[in-house]
Motif scaffolding. Structure first.
Motif, mmCIF file in Angstrom:
data_model
loop_
_atom_site.group_PDB
_atom_site.id
_atom_site.type_symbol
_atom_site.label_atom_id
_atom_site.label_comp_id
_atom_site.label_asym_id
_atom_site.label_seq_id
_atom_site.Cartn_x
_atom_site.Cartn_y
_atom_site.Cartn_z
ATOM 1 N N ASN A 216 0.828 -1.208 0.000
ATOM 2 C CA ASN A 216 0.000 0.000 0.000
ATOM 3 C C ASN A 216 0.858 1.251 0.000
ATOM 4 O OD1 ASN A 216 -2.452 -1.319 -0.062
ATOM 5 N ND2 ASN A 216 -2.655 -1.382 2.161
ATOM 6 N N GLN A 217 1.938 1.202 0.786
ATOM 7 C CA GLN A 217 2.844 2.343 0.871
ATOM 8 C C GLN A 217 3.462 2.613 -0.507
ATOM 9 O OE1 GLN A 217 5.601 1.952 4.104
ATOM 10 N NE2 GLN A 217 6.591 3.894 3.675
ATOM 11 N N THR B 18 0.814 4.104 -2.850
ATOM 12 C CA THR B 18 0.554 5.506 -2.511
ATOM 13 C C THR B 18 1.664 6.402 -3.049
ATOM 14 O OG1 THR B 18 -0.591 4.840 -0.494
ATOM 15 C CG2 THR B 18 0.168 7.119 -0.595
ATOM 16 N N LEU B 19 2.900 5.973 -2.805
ATOM 17 C CA LEU B 19 4.054 6.742 -3.247
ATOM 18 C C LEU B 19 4.081 6.828 -4.771
ATOM 19 C CD1 LEU B 19 6.422 8.194 -1.942
ATOM 20 C CD2 LEU B 19 7.724 6.073 -2.038
ATOM 21 N N GLY C 27 1.548 6.711 -6.750
ATOM 22 C CA GLY C 27 0.496 7.634 -7.134
ATOM 23 C C GLY C 27 0.937 9.078 -7.006
ATOM 24 N N GLN C 28 1.665 9.388 -5.923
ATOM 25 C CA GLN C 28 2.151 10.754 -5.705
ATOM 26 C C GLN C 28 3.173 11.135 -6.768
ATOM 27 O OE1 GLN C 28 3.560 10.416 -1.677
ATOM 28 N NE2 GLN C 28 1.554 10.834 -0.782
#
Length: 99
Positions: free
Chosen positions: A25-26, A29-30, A32-33
């Motif tokens: 997940n981390q 998320t990263l 995506g950023q």
């Protein structure tokens, strides 16, 4: 990560699985950023007349931030591989090490 208990007991599969999922997940998320920031980088066109230098300066700063985030992303991906490797070595199936 915590040392394995001295009696040789394996980690609980659910615990290992949740750690791996959290790491995935981390990474997502990263990623995506990074993608979002990358897409927001727009250099001024050649025919730009106003505030072009300042604008391009900010775009370059964003590019540098993307590069740093990508380096962190590689680091997190390596960490995930280590976690998965360790779970495989402990004999867990793919439902645990690649949820």
């Amino acid at each position: 990560s915590l040392p394995a208990p001295s009696d040789g007991a394996k980690q609980q599969p659910e615990h290992v699985k949740s750690q791996i999922l959290a790491q995935k997940n981390q990474i997502a998320t990263l990623q995506g950023q990074v993608d979002e920031l990358n897409e927001s980088i727009r250099f001024a066109p050649a025919n730009c007349v106003e505030n072009c230098v300042g604008w391009n300066e900010r775009q370059r700063e964003k590019q540098e931030r993307v590069e740093r985030m990508q380096a962190q992303l590689e680091e997190e991906k390596r960490r995930l591989e280590d976690m998965q490797d360790s779970a495989r070595k402990q004999g867990f199936g793919s439902s645990v090490y690649d949820p």
